[in-house]
Write an enzyme that holds these catalytic residues in place. Structure first.
Site, short mmCIF file in Angstrom:
data_model
loop_
_atom_site.label_atom_id
_atom_site.label_comp_id
_atom_site.label_asym_id
_atom_site.label_seq_id
_atom_site.Cartn_x
_atom_site.Cartn_y
_atom_site.Cartn_z
N ARG A 82 -5.82 1.35 -13.07
CA ARG A 82 -4.43 1.51 -12.67
C ARG A 82 -3.76 0.19 -12.29
O ARG A 82 -4.29 -0.58 -11.49
CB ARG A 82 -4.32 2.50 -11.51
CG ARG A 82 -2.90 2.85 -11.13
CD ARG A 82 -2.86 3.82 -9.98
NE ARG A 82 -3.38 5.12 -10.36
CZ ARG A 82 -4.29 5.78 -9.67
NH1 ARG A 82 -4.81 5.24 -8.59
NH2 ARG A 82 -4.71 6.96 -10.06
N ARG A 88 -11.17 -4.81 -13.29
CA ARG A 88 -10.02 -5.66 -12.96
C ARG A 88 -10.49 -7.11 -13.00
O ARG A 88 -11.50 -7.46 -12.39
CB ARG A 88 -9.48 -5.36 -11.56
CG ARG A 88 -9.01 -3.92 -11.35
CD ARG A 88 -8.32 -3.78 -10.00
NE ARG A 88 -8.17 -2.39 -9.62
CZ ARG A 88 -7.21 -1.58 -10.05
NH1 ARG A 88 -6.30 -2.05 -10.89
NH2 ARG A 88 -7.14 -0.32 -9.65
N TYR A 123 -11.91 -10.21 -0.80
CA TYR A 123 -12.63 -8.95 -0.68
C TYR A 123 -14.09 -9.23 -0.34
O TYR A 123 -14.72 -10.10 -0.94
CB TYR A 123 -12.60 -8.16 -1.99
CG TYR A 123 -11.27 -7.57 -2.36
CD1 TYR A 123 -10.08 -8.02 -1.81
CD2 TYR A 123 -11.19 -6.54 -3.29
CE1 TYR A 123 -8.86 -7.49 -2.16
CE2 TYR A 123 -9.97 -5.99 -3.66
CZ TYR A 123 -8.81 -6.46 -3.09
OH TYR A 123 -7.61 -5.93 -3.46
N HIS A 143 -15.12 -4.19 1.30
CA HIS A 143 -15.07 -3.56 -0.01
C HIS A 143 -16.44 -3.14 -0.54
O HIS A 143 -16.52 -2.35 -1.48
CB HIS A 143 -14.40 -4.52 -1.00
CG HIS A 143 -14.03 -3.91 -2.31
ND1 HIS A 143 -14.74 -4.16 -3.48
CD2 HIS A 143 -13.03 -3.06 -2.65
CE1 HIS A 143 -14.18 -3.51 -4.47
NE2 HIS A 143 -13.15 -2.82 -4.01
N ARG A 183 -14.05 2.26 5.49
CA ARG A 183 -12.84 1.47 5.71
C ARG A 183 -11.57 2.31 5.68
O ARG A 183 -10.69 2.15 6.49
CB ARG A 183 -12.74 0.39 4.63
CG ARG A 183 -11.59 -0.59 4.86
CD ARG A 183 -11.30 -1.40 3.61
NE ARG A 183 -10.54 -0.64 2.64
CZ ARG A 183 -10.70 -0.73 1.32
NH1 ARG A 183 -11.62 -1.53 0.83
NH2 ARG A 183 -9.95 -0.02 0.50
N HIS A 212 -16.32 2.01 -14.07
CA HIS A 212 -16.09 1.29 -12.83
C HIS A 212 -17.30 0.47 -12.41
O HIS A 212 -17.26 -0.27 -11.43
CB HIS A 212 -15.71 2.30 -11.74
CG HIS A 212 -15.12 1.71 -10.50
ND1 HIS A 212 -15.76 1.74 -9.29
CD2 HIS A 212 -13.95 1.07 -10.29
CE1 HIS A 212 -15.01 1.16 -8.37
NE2 HIS A 212 -13.91 0.72 -8.95
N ASN A 248 0.82 -1.22 0.00
CA ASN A 248 0.00 0.00 0.00
C ASN A 248 0.85 1.26 0.00
O ASN A 248 0.52 2.26 -0.66
CB ASN A 248 -0.92 0.01 1.21
CG ASN A 248 -2.03 -1.02 1.13
OD1 ASN A 248 -2.29 -1.59 0.06
ND2 ASN A 248 -2.69 -1.28 2.23
#
Length: 693
Positions: free
Chosen positions: A407, A377, A470, A594, A566, A437, A52
């Site tokens: 990304r 993704r 997740y 998530h 979160r 998204h 991270n």
């Protein structure tokens, strides 16, 4: 694409965002210090924090650095923001290595899992490491002496490198003061040591230690005064001029090779590195002392994840569990089940397999004529994408809205795009300037002489691996209004024209932001009229100013507000006269929370929405996002209980945010309540495990 808009009044929010990211990682690192967490999982949390932090510097600090290099009225504010972020990041780095060196490495050694460092090798271990170096490592190394004919080599982003201090004269009469040795990326960073050499069952060496031990042999006849590892983090944003591009995929393919060589933003150097060496490195990478982090151990701790994979010790990991299959899908045809009633799934407690079967069965079902899906993704190896390929090869109409600008997944997505197009699928790259998204899949099936639509909507990516880690919700539905809306959104993404009215869904950047604001205001109106006002939301980040403003107004009107955020939260809860009716929690546990849930009491109607969008500017205003309603009462109750209430009752993994932005971890005074464990027990149908916080 990086922009250079003035930050002005945005400075506090910009600072809150970066410090909020670090605060979240401080909470994650606390899991590595928690003795109730299995030992190897504690090590995993250290690797997560390291990864991270890499992204923070590659993206966030890189953006700030670019802003600071431009002559702007607010440059001083940008630099102050960088200073404060660097200062806090430095404290986190020190804490991270202290946890590793003083807690985890000794505890691992006590369990027979030993990381053999070069300074503690016995003779047998040294001989084994030397043979390994000369046989398998040294042939791949290219030592580069630094002199007028050999300038400082190009250093890859986040690669492992060593700078060597040299004394003496070489065969050509040169007097090199320094040399650089780059560790090839093909070499594993963690090496298993045979038990007869190690003396323990699970002995390992870091590649770093082996290179430190023997890299001097690459310079025969010269005196090696010191060897120091270093790593450079570079700006990893891809620069694409959205106003000039004519082919987004080609533009990205041209940019990807340069990602490894962007401007340097961080230097990590082993502690004890001499001043002269440090100054040389800082000059070469055009960095300052503020950009330098001295580390007491390997420069890339995320590589220690390999230790967890190499050690077969179930007792030192979270207890294994198998996700449940929803009762409505057991032993039934998937399309029949969806046609009968909406089906809610809560991952990872419930299996992601039905989602994969939704597409795989559609690919082989002769009655299915078309499939449409968004992809953000999905990974380099995806069963879902293989199903889409199979469907296209079978002659079905396959349309994939694939986000090339996801990304760090750009290369994988480009590869999928090429394969899909070769198979005959229609591949659309969404809308330039608005990342797609939303998580949507639409299947058109011919039944009884008519076309029937089936839809899957989710809060998380179509990524089978992360679906086991997740926490997310997904919905299967054949509801005509929702299916028609999904069809309309795909039309907007693949074609041109004005946005029409939607029946059930909210879509960013058109109606989602206004829909959220309107729902918050409605709760405030109920409270002002003397009725109950309540709302709850679960998001990954809360930064959007107008949403925060309306939440403050609702609190002042008497609305009780529960927020489970979160990560970054720019709202200050519990401030008298402003937000005394708002509480903010952050839950950090085994799984990454998530899902995005918006819950409004609405005078007893209990409006429940699941969404792909966090409450951030980019999600609500600059991306293609979708929020979808949960209408059936039983499913509403599940989302409220499993997604909101269970976490509000957690007294072990929940962190409470104070008005000043700090967090304090809840501690049980009586019976322990760990929300994720309770959900595992409830949805998988097994008792709560004794370990596995």
């Amino acid at each position: 694409m990086t922009t250079h808009a003035p930050i002005g009044q945005e400075y506090p929010r910009l600072l809150n965002r970066e410090l909020g990211i670090l605060a979240f990682n401080e909470r994650v690192l606390a899991m590595a210090e928690d003795l109730e967490v299995p030992l190897l999982e504690r090590l995993r949390y250290v690797t997560i924090v390291s990864s991270n932090l890499d992204e923070l510097f590659e993206v966030r600090m890189a953006e700030l650095r670019e802003l600071a290099l431009v002559d702007r009225p607010d440059t001083a504010q940008v630099r102050e923001c960088m200073r404060r972020v660097a200062e806090r990041a430095g404290r986190l780095v020190v804490r991270k290595y202290a946890v590793l060196n003083h807690q985890l490495i000794p505890a691992l050694a006590a369990e027979g899992i030993v990381l053999h460092m070069s300074g503690s090798w016995n003779e047998t271990q040294r001989e084994w490491a030397e043979r390994l170096f000369h046989d398998d490592i040294e042939p791949l190394l290219t030592p580069i002496a630094l002199d007028p004919a050999h300038p400082f080599p190009r250093i890859l982003n986040k690669s492992l490198n060593f700078i060597v201090e040299l004394e003496g004269q070489d065969a050509f009469g040169r007097h090199p003061g320094f040399a650089v040795v780059q560790a090839p990326r093909a070499l594993p960073r963690v090496l298993r040591v045979p038990s007869e050499v190690s003396g323990v069952r699970d002995g390992m060496m870091m590649l770093t230690s082996v290179l430190l031990g023997f890299v001097g042999s690459l310079f025969p006849g010269l005196n090696v005064r010191g060897v120091h590892q270093f790593r450079v983090t570079r700006n990893s944003e891809l620069f694409v001029d959205e106003e000039e591009i004519t082919d987004l995929r080609a533009a990205l393919q041209g940019e990807l090779p340069q990602r490894h060589y962007g401007d340097a933003v961080r230097l990590e150097v082993s502690s004890g590195c001499p001043e002269a060496v440090l100054e040389l490195l800082l000059r070469e990478f055009d960095l300052t002392r503020e950009d330098c982090y001295m580390v007491d151990g390997p420069v890339n701790l995320s590589r220690l994840a390999q230790v967890i994979d190499l050690v077969d010790r179930a007792d030192l990991k979270f207890p294994r569990f198998e996700p449940a299959v929803p009762a409505a899908l057991r032993g039934r045809d998937l399309f029949d089940a969806i046609r009968k009633a909406d089906i809610l799934m809560h991952h990872p407690y419930e299996s992601f397999v039905p989602v994969m079967e939704f597409l795989s069965s559609a690919a082989t079902d002769p009655n299915v004529v078309a499939i449409r899906q968004t992809v953000y993704r999905t990974g380099a190896d995806s069963v879902l994408m293989e199903s889409l390929l199979a469907a296209a090869r079978a002659g079905k109409e396959v349309t994939v809205v694939l986000e090339l600008m996801a990304r760090f997944d750009e290369e994988a997505n480009i590869n999928w795009a090429e394969r899909l197009e070769r198979a005959g699928a229609h591949v659309i790259y969404g809308v330039v300037g608005h990342k797609t998204h939303a998580k949507m899949a639409l299947v058109l099936r011919r039944e009884s002489g008519r076309l029937r639509r089936y839809v899957h909507l989710g809060t998380g990516n179509y990524h089978p691996r992360t679906a086991r880690l997740y926490e997310d919700f997904g919905l299967f539905t054949a509801n005509e209004e929702i299916c028609a809306d999904v069809h309309e959104i795909f039309r907007r993404l693949t074609g041109l024209g004005q946005a029409g009215e939607l029946n059930a869904l909210l879509q960013a950047p058109f109606t989602l932001h206004d829909g959220v604001l309107e729902a918050i205001r409605r709760e405030a109106e109920h409270a002002k009229a003397g009725r109950r006002g309540y709302l709850a939301a679960k998001v990954n980040a809360l930064l959007e100013p107008r949403v925060i403003e309306e939440l403050y107004k609702a609190s002042q009107a008497g609305v009780k507000i529960d927020l489970i955020v979160r990560g970054v939260c720019a709202l200050s809860p519990g401030v008298p006269g402003l937000s005394e009716n708002i509480r903010v929690l952050s839950v950090v546990g085994r799984f990454l929370e998530h899902s995005r849930i918006y819950y409004f009491w609405n005078d007893g109607a209990r409006d429940v929405w699941l969404a792909s969008a966090d409450w951030m500017d980019r999600n609500l205003l600059r991306r293609v996002e979708v929020a979808f309603p949960i209408r059936e009462g039983r499913l509403k109750r599940r989302v409220i209980e499993e997604g909101i209430q269970e976490h509000l009752r957690d007294n072990c993994m929940a962190w409470v945010m104070a008005p000043d932005g700090s967090y304090a971890r809840r501690r049980p005074r009586g019976a322990r309540r760990v929300s994720q464990l309770r959900l595992m027990a409830k949805l998988v149908g097994k008792p709560e495990p004794d370990t596995g916080v």
